[in-house]
Design a protein around this motif. Structure first.
Motif, PDB file in Angstrom:
ATOM      1  N   THR A   1       0.869  -1.166   0.000  1.00  0.00           N
ATOM      2  CA  THR A   1       0.000   0.000   0.000  1.00  0.00           C
ATOM      3  C   THR A   1       0.907   1.218   0.000  1.00  0.00           C
ATOM      4  OG1 THR A   1      -1.600  -1.219   1.307  1.00  0.00           O
ATOM      5  CG2 THR A   1      -1.846   1.174   1.278  1.00  0.00           C
ATOM      6  N   ALA A   2       0.752   2.067  -1.020  1.00  0.00           N
ATOM      7  CA  ALA A   2       1.629   3.231  -1.149  1.00  0.00           C
ATOM      8  C   ALA A   2       0.815   4.490  -0.878  1.00  0.00           C
ATOM      9  CB  ALA A   2       2.235   3.281  -2.540  1.00  0.00           C
ATOM     10  N   VAL A   3       1.287   5.273   0.073  1.00  0.00           N
ATOM     11  CA  VAL A   3       0.551   6.475   0.468  1.00  0.00           C
ATOM     12  C   VAL A   3       1.307   7.711  -0.006  1.00  0.00           C
ATOM     13  CG1 VAL A   3      -0.327   7.795   2.438  1.00  0.00           C
ATOM     14  CG2 VAL A   3      -0.326   5.291   2.510  1.00  0.00           C
ATOM     15  N   ASP A   4       0.637   8.529  -0.799  1.00  0.00           N
ATOM     16  CA  ASP A   4       1.237   9.766  -1.280  1.00  0.00           C
ATOM     17  C   ASP A   4       0.106  10.755  -1.538  1.00  0.00           C
ATOM     18  OD1 ASP A   4       3.926  10.917  -2.592  1.00  0.00           O
ATOM     19  OD2 ASP A   4       2.213  11.523  -3.804  1.00  0.00           O
ATOM     20  N   PRO A   5       0.312  12.016  -1.162  1.00  0.00           N
ATOM     21  CA  PRO A   5      -0.818  12.951  -1.298  1.00  0.00           C
ATOM     22  C   PRO A   5      -1.084  13.411  -2.728  1.00  0.00           C
ATOM     23  CG  PRO A   5       1.080  14.059  -0.306  1.00  0.00           C
ATOM     24  CD  PRO A   5       1.461  12.618  -0.485  1.00  0.00           C
ATOM     25  N   ARG A   6      -0.158  13.146  -3.656  1.00  0.00           N
ATOM     26  CA  ARG A   6      -0.315  13.712  -5.000  1.00  0.00           C
ATOM     27  C   ARG A   6      -1.033  12.757  -5.940  1.00  0.00           C
ATOM     28  NH1 ARG A   6       5.803  14.419  -5.663  1.00  0.00           N
ATOM     29  NH2 ARG A   6       5.568  12.471  -4.536  1.00  0.00           N
ATOM     30  N   GLY A   7      -2.352  12.694  -5.789  1.00  0.00           N
ATOM     31  CA  GLY A   7      -3.144  11.809  -6.638  1.00  0.00           C
ATOM     32  C   GLY A   7      -2.985  12.131  -8.116  1.00  0.00           C
ATOM     33  N   GLU A   8      -2.705  13.416  -8.414  1.00  0.00           N
ATOM     34  CA  GLU A   8      -2.571  13.840  -9.818  1.00  0.00           C
ATOM     35  C   GLU A   8      -1.480  13.043 -10.525  1.00  0.00           C
ATOM     36  OE1 GLU A   8      -2.109  15.615  -7.131  1.00  0.00           O
ATOM     37  OE2 GLU A   8      -2.997  17.609  -7.222  1.00  0.00           O
ATOM     38  N   LEU A   9      -0.519  12.549  -9.768  1.00  0.00           N
ATOM     39  CA  LEU A   9       0.610  11.848 -10.379  1.00  0.00           C
ATOM     40  C   LEU A   9       0.235  10.444 -10.854  1.00  0.00           C
ATOM     41  CD1 LEU A   9       3.680  12.685  -8.149  1.00  0.00           C
ATOM     42  CD2 LEU A   9       3.411  13.149 -10.550  1.00  0.00           C
ATOM     43  N   ASN A  10      -0.854   9.906 -10.293  1.00  0.00           N
ATOM     44  CA  ASN A  10      -1.197   8.511 -10.606  1.00  0.00           C
ATOM     45  C   ASN A  10      -1.290   8.250 -12.101  1.00  0.00           C
ATOM     46  OD1 ASN A  10      -1.208   8.070  -7.937  1.00  0.00           O
ATOM     47  ND2 ASN A  10      -3.425   7.865  -7.709  1.00  0.00           N
ATOM     48  N   ASP A  11      -2.037   9.134 -12.796  1.00  0.00           N
ATOM     49  CA  ASP A  11      -2.223   8.913 -14.233  1.00  0.00           C
ATOM     50  C   ASP A  11      -0.929   9.167 -14.990  1.00  0.00           C
ATOM     51  OD1 ASP A  11      -4.788   8.442 -13.625  1.00  0.00           O
ATOM     52  OD2 ASP A  11      -5.439  10.515 -13.999  1.00  0.00           O
ATOM     53  N   ILE A  12      -0.226  10.194 -14.531  1.00  0.00           N
ATOM     54  CA  ILE A  12       0.939  10.635 -15.290  1.00  0.00           C
ATOM     55  C   ILE A  12       2.065   9.609 -15.246  1.00  0.00           C
ATOM     56  CG2 ILE A  12       2.748  12.401 -15.255  1.00  0.00           C
ATOM     57  CD1 ILE A  12       0.055  14.134 -14.381  1.00  0.00           C
ATOM     58  N   VAL A  13       2.208   8.943 -14.133  1.00  0.00           N
ATOM     59  CA  VAL A  13       3.299   7.973 -14.047  1.00  0.00           C
ATOM     60  C   VAL A  13       2.857   6.578 -14.516  1.00  0.00           C
ATOM     61  CG1 VAL A  13       4.533   9.150 -12.219  1.00  0.00           C
ATOM     62  CG2 VAL A  13       2.790   7.503 -11.618  1.00  0.00           C
ATOM     63  N   GLU A  14       1.590   6.517 -14.946  1.00  0.00           N
ATOM     64  CA  GLU A  14       1.023   5.236 -15.381  1.00  0.00           C
ATOM     65  C   GLU A  14       1.934   4.511 -16.378  1.00  0.00           C
ATOM     66  OE1 GLU A  14      -2.840   3.191 -14.983  1.00  0.00           O
ATOM     67  OE2 GLU A  14      -1.611   4.503 -13.827  1.00  0.00           O
ATOM     68  N   ASP A  15       2.459   5.273 -17.358  1.00  0.00           N
ATOM     69  CA  ASP A  15       3.240   4.627 -18.398  1.00  0.00           C
ATOM     70  C   ASP A  15       4.632   4.246 -17.923  1.00  0.00           C
ATOM     71  OD1 ASP A  15       3.719   7.327 -18.199  1.00  0.00           O
ATOM     72  OD2 ASP A  15       4.598   7.432 -20.193  1.00  0.00           O
ATOM     73  N   VAL A  16       5.051   4.761 -16.769  1.00  0.00           N
ATOM     74  CA  VAL A  16       6.358   4.360 -16.234  1.00  0.00           C
ATOM     75  C   VAL A  16       6.228   2.969 -15.630  1.00  0.00           C
ATOM     76  CG1 VAL A  16       8.170   4.897 -14.588  1.00  0.00           C
ATOM     77  CG2 VAL A  16       6.946   6.729 -15.733  1.00  0.00           C
ATOM     78  N   ALA A  17       5.144   2.775 -14.897  1.00  0.00           N
ATOM     79  CA  ALA A  17       4.946   1.475 -14.257  1.00  0.00           C
ATOM     80  C   ALA A  17       3.538   1.005 -14.557  1.00  0.00           C
ATOM     81  CB  ALA A  17       5.110   1.618 -12.756  1.00  0.00           C
TER      82      ALA A  17
END
Ligand code: SF4
Ligand SMILES: [Zn+2]
Lengths: 379, 715
Positions: free
Chosen positions: B300-316
């Motif tokens: 379970t990874a906790v980070d406040p920047r939900g906006e990053l979820n989509d953007i880093v999608e293609d990295v992982a």
């Protein structure tokens, strides 16, 4: 707590269990100090430096490295480890290393120098250049009175080697040029007592001190940070010329030489640059001079650059091999074939390595077991 | 005048927030840096107020607004590009001292302009104390609207630059509309034009953001450039390397196997049966792949920047093993504390120079974390501190502080030296295993680690390195707590070694704090100065202005600090708190603006004193669910007290006087604020601690009260 319990803990890293039981600490640390006689100090030495000229007015000119610092009375040289006290130039770090370890010789890296052995590795604070990527910036940017130092005379270092059955002393980490006198004496005493000495350096040192030192050294590893003058000027804040001259000087002296190039992304990682370096090494030092490419990790002023990619390191390897260098290595890429040494004639693995471990040595003296080709180095 | 004052408040707060945001992003600034930048801002505003308040300066406010609207976005772009001017290598960090000078310079145009406008507006109708208060009141309302708008929109709808463009357009066009010399159709054209501009802003700003980053990181391809609530992000690529930049510093790189093995493999040595892991940070860069290779865990990874979820999608590519939680770590832990569901909890010790990250290493947070561990569970803290070859004094202090705070909560702590020093802690004895067992356990993993393997560990865990680490850390009592957060300060000291000037500044300010004695001395000198001379009754007003600025800003910053340490950095809530504070200032000024009660200053000071004392006595006991309400109430009371104190100071200093510098009182308030900004949370909090700081503020209030009473007698 008994010392042997502690030593067992050391092996597995389970030490802070001990630290958290602070009432046991004094006894336990006392045990350690007795064992290795290592204590920390902030003392400075006042041993007279070598290779300096007295000038009128109480100033001096240091002749150890190409900076040739003019140092007024009461001031220190650029490296902050030498001080002019009333016209006498002193080294402040003689006998006070801030780093002391027993490292595998492969960690230096020296791959053609008694593989699988270890080296008592030491360094003092300070440095004579200002590389923006310095991987040892925490000590190179420190004043000698700011670091936690060991008190270790050259004789004590040599004794420690015997005590721990370590065959070599490595002057390493920051820049041994700045603790020249300490290094020189240690290497000299070491030689008398069959302890070898290796210098891991940027090569930014003057010819005369280097010539004297080479008489006491068994191997030198020089960081050739780039083959471009501009890089030395902008990133290293030193000069390329003297480094190239020292490479030639070491080669000519017959002391074993290996070269390391730290590949820093976007700064010295072009194919053209790798090629120029390989061509220069082959033409001037010979195709059998080992060349290591090591990986940059974000440190010091360049924390905003990424680590060197494997692709770039691979390119450096391919280009250098294509230019005819016979012994090219990539650092810190476990599992990569370039960790090992291959016979240039028959291709057999003559020294197999994984990380800092040597898995196999297929040599008869200096010769490939398979085809008897001579592999340069000290084995 | 009231509408212009409103516009001034809106422009001024938006300018301040946006420039601060941009500065923090561009220089990866921490609280000390923010303090300096805020000090610069308030100083310039004070200067502007003083200059604009001089009688002979007559400038049309509308023109100043137009200039302000144009220069704000330019200042944002200049800030972003400024690292290029002071460094010659892409990726080179800018020393603190250089960044601090840039921050003060960048704040100059907008700051001076904002300050200048205050007395200009106060003079534009009838010159009396009433107009000063009226401008203060409407400026406060404008600031409330501006502050809340900016905080909500930046990072969600618009980037900092986009918002600066919007504020610029509004500020530059509004005077024309407010002038009321335009007829209906002209106003309509204006409004339509402005709306069209605003419609284009997101499109334009995205492109400009990317373009500016492309210039800045010219050796890389800029794939994305965007803002979150927390700062600026950029995704760069070169060859096979992908880099996530956060506030101009590398947060994650892919591939970087060595880093990720160090983050995930070592705790498995001591907790081989672990099935569930909690990780505080982004997991996409390398860790997810490693998880997939290891196979058997859920993370379970906790980070406040939900906006990053989509953007880093293609990295992982999304792994079924990973659950991403968009939350601040503190908020998450205070919600889930007590649920014993994780075998391993990983808190990377990164970014410790800001409280946002260093507050994860306080007893309060770690107690909650401990309550989330299963029996036999393990807390793992990977750091970037190098103890492989030596342990410097700075590293010793940093690691000791982390170690001591962990050891205060979990009974067994151990560490691995290395280029990345690792700390492990548990209430169960997990660590007393021999080296061979470590290697055997590593060999049993489904994935064969490359760097955490016998090939490197034999050297890494050798006795010299381990012994050294123990020796240098022995006997230190340095720790980190909510009451006295020292970790950030030590980290600042550690980083200051990169520049000789930084080293001198940081060492003399933070490490030898004897100069602190000068602060009370200066305050007392100023106090006695205001109590001497013919017009001391009037001059006492200046001390009240100063007190209002110093105490209110200090209490505001302290309450934000404590609130975020207890509830997390929750942007919407912080926006609400700032809004409440600004509204309180305006209302405080409004309620007492007509009053002629000569004791008003004393009442305001008593109110501030009461708020300080109550906060001191109760802040630790607040129930987590009541935190927001508590801080709303506290900040609102402080703001009411400050607003009314401003009016009392104005009445005392200006009275019915129609001449004199209309900006002087305001300037004194700003001087007080700037000292509060520069010293409170940045320098004083880690040096003297929260309790002494609150007591000192209480003392300043008492002195002001005494002055007020003495001056009263004279009347
Ligand atoms: S060794 Fe030090 S003092 Fe001597 S020239 Fe070099 S930098 Fe200057
Ligand atoms: Zn062969």
């Amino acid at each position: 707590m008994k010392r042997r319990v502690f030593l067992r803990c050391l092996g597995c890293g389970a030490v802070a269990t001990v630290v958290s039981q602070t009432e046991l600490l004094p006894e336990f640390l006392g045990g350690l100090q007795n064992a290795y006689a290592l204590d920390f100090t902030r003392k400075l030495s006042s041993v007279e430096a070598r290779f300096y000229n007295k000038l009128d007015g109480g100033g001096i000119m240091c002749g150890i490295c190409p900076r040739r610092c003019f140092v007024a009375d009461g001031e220190r040289g650029h490296c902050d480890t030498r001080e002019n006290r009333k016209g006498i130039y002193h080294t402040l770090v003689y006998g006070f290393p801030c780093a002391l370890n027993i490292d595998p010789i492969e960690k230096k890296p020296l791959f053609h120098f008694y593989p699988g052995t270890s080296a008592l590795s030491l360094a003092t604070a300070g440095c004579n250049v200002d590389c923006k990527f310095c991987q040892n910036w925490e000590i190179s940017q420190s004043l000698p009175e700011e670091t936690n130092n060991y008190e270790l005379s050259p004789q004590a270092a040599v004794d420690l080697c015997h005590q721990r059955r370590v065959p070599t002393i490595a002057y390493t980490y920051s820049e041994p040029v700045i603790f020249y006198e300490y290094m020189y004496d240690m290497a000299r005493i070491g030689h008398e007592k069959s302890i070898k000495s290796v210098m891991i350096t940027g090569g930014y040192i003057n010819e005369k001190p280097m010539a004297e030192l080479l008489l006491q050294l068994d191997a030198v590893k020089i960081d050739l940070k780039s083959i471009r003058k501009k890089y030395y000027k902008d990133v290293v804040r030193g000069e390329l010329g003297p480094v190239l001259k020292r490479l030639l000087q070491v080669k000519k002296s017959g002391v074993w030489l290996e070269i390391v190039n730290l590949v820093v992304p976007t700064l010295n990682d072009t194919e053209q640059e790798f090629r120029e370096m390989a061509v220069w090494i082959k033409a001037n030092l010979g195709a059998d001079t080992p060349l290591h490419f090591s990986r940059f990790h974000p440190e010091y002023l360049l924390t905003n650059l990424p680590p060197t990619s494997q692709k770039t390191l691979q390119m450096a390897y391919d280009v250098s091999r294509a230019e005819g260098l016979e012994y090219v290595y990539l650092g810190n890429l476990p599992g990569h074939p370039s960790e090992s040494t291959y016979c240039p004639r028959c291709g057999v693995t003559v020294i197999g390595r994984s990380g800092y471990r040597v898995n196999e040595i297929n040599l008869n003296g200096n010769h490939c077991k398979n085809c008897n080709h001579e592999i340069p180095g000290l084995f | 005048m009231s509408r212009r004052a409103f516009l001034l408040g809106f422009f001024s707060i938006a300018g301040q927030v946006l420039l601060l945001r941009e500065l923090v992003s561009s220089f990866n600034g921490n609280e000390l840096f923010i303090g300096v930048a805020l000090f610069g801002w308030l100083g310039w505003v004070a200067l502007g107020a003083f200059l604009g308040g001089k009688k002979n300066k007559h400038i049309v406010p509308g023109l100043l607004f137009i200039i302000g609207g144009i220069i704000l976005p330019l200042c944002v772009v200049a800030t972003r590009l400024s690292p290029l001017v002071v460094t010659d290598i892409v990726g080179e960090i800018v020393p603190f001292s250089v960044a601090a000078v840039i921050s003060v310079v960048v704040m100059l145009p907008v700051g001076v302009l904002s300050g200048w406008l205050f007395p200009v507006l106060a003079r534009s109708s009838q010159p009396s104390a009433g107009t000063v208060v009226q401008v203060y009141l409407f400026e406060g309302i404008g600031a409330f609207v501006g502050g809340v708008t900016v905080l909500f929109l930046v990072g969600t709808v618009l980037s900092t630059l986009g918002m600066a463009l919007v504020v610029g357009v509004i500020t530059a066009t509004s005077p024309a509309i407010l002038a009321r010399r335009l007829n209906g159709p002209a106003i309509a054209v204006f409004i339509i034009g402005a709306l069209l501009c605003l419609g284009f802003v997101p499109w334009v700003s995205t492109r400009v953001d990317t373009l500016v980053d492309s210039v800045k990181y010219r050796s890389y391809r800029v794939e994305r450039s965007f803002d979150t609530h927390y700062g600026h992000q950029a995704m760069l690529s070169a060859d096979e390397t992908r880099i996530l930049l956060t506030d101009n510093a590398i947060e994650a790189v892919q591939p970087d196997l060595s880093a990720y093995e160090n983050m995930l493999i070592p705790p498995l040595v001591y907790c081989p049966e672990a099935r569930s892991i909690l990780y505080f940070g982004r997991i996409e860069f390398g860790l997810t792949q490693l998880m997939d290779s290891l196979g058997m865990f859920s993370i379970t990874a906790v980070d406040p920047r939900g906006e990053l979820n989509d953007i880093v999608e293609d990295v992982a590519k999304n792994s079924s093993l990973v659950t991403r939680i968009t939350s601040d770590p503190i908020a998450y832990v205070s919600k889930h504390g007590g649920q014993r569901s994780f075998d391993i909890i990983i808190i990377p010790a990164d970014g410790l120079d800001s409280y946002q990250r260093s507050r994860l290493f306080t007893g309060r947070f770690l107690r909650s974390v401990k309550s989330m561990l299963t029996d036999g569970g393990l807390l793992f803290v990977p750091t970037r501190y190098d103890t492989d070859r030596y342990v410097t004094e700075e590293t010793r202090e940093l690691l000791s502080a982390i170690h001591n705070v962990i050891a205060g909560n979990l009974s067994n702590v151990t560490f691995w030296p290395g280029e990345r020093t690792l700390l492990f802690a548990s209430d169960t004895q997990l660590f007393d295993i021999p080296y061979d067992s470590i290697i055997n356990r590593l060999l049993r993993l489904e994935y064969s680690p490359q760097y955490i393997s016998d090939n490197y560990l034999a050297d890494r865990l050798d006795e010299f390195s381990t012994e050294r680490l123990i020796s240098v850390m022995a006997g230190t009592d340095i720790t980190n707590s909510l009451e006295r957060p020292r970790l950030s300060q030590i980290q600042t000291w550690y980083r200051s070694k990169t520049s000789d000037l930084d080293r001198k500044i940081v060492s003399s300010i933070l490490r030898q704090p004897w100069w602190l004695v000068g602060i009370p001395v200066l305050i007392l000198v100023f106090f006695f100065f205001t109590l001497t001379g013919e017009d001391r009754s009037r001059r006492a007003g200046l001390f009240l202005y100063f007190t209002a600025g110093l105490v209110s800003l200090s209490l505001e910053l302290l309450s934000f600090y404590v609130y975020q340490s207890m509830a997390g950095s929750l942007f919407s809530e912080i926006a609400v708190l700032i809004g409440a504070f600004m509204l309180g200032l305006a209302l405080g000024a409004y309620f007492v603006s007509g009053s002629v009660n000569s004791n008003m200053g004393c009442y305001s000071l008593l109110m501030l004193l009461a708020a300080t004392v109550i906060f001191f006595a109760t802040y630790e006991q607040v129930h987590p669910h009541l935190l927001l309400a508590y801080y709303l109430l506290f900040l609102f009371s402080v703001a009411l007290g400050t607003g009314s104190l401003f009016v009392a100071a104005t009445n005392r200093y200006y009275g019915t006087q129609t001449t004199g510098n209309r900006g002087l009182g305001y300037a004194f308030e700003l001087v007080g604020s700037s000292i509060g900004a520069l010293l409170t949370t940045t320098v004083l909090l880690p040096i003297i601690g929260l309790h002494w700081l609150l007591a000192s503020l209480g003392l300043v209030l008492c002195v002001a009260l005494l002055g007020s009473l003495l001056a009263e007698r004279v009347d």
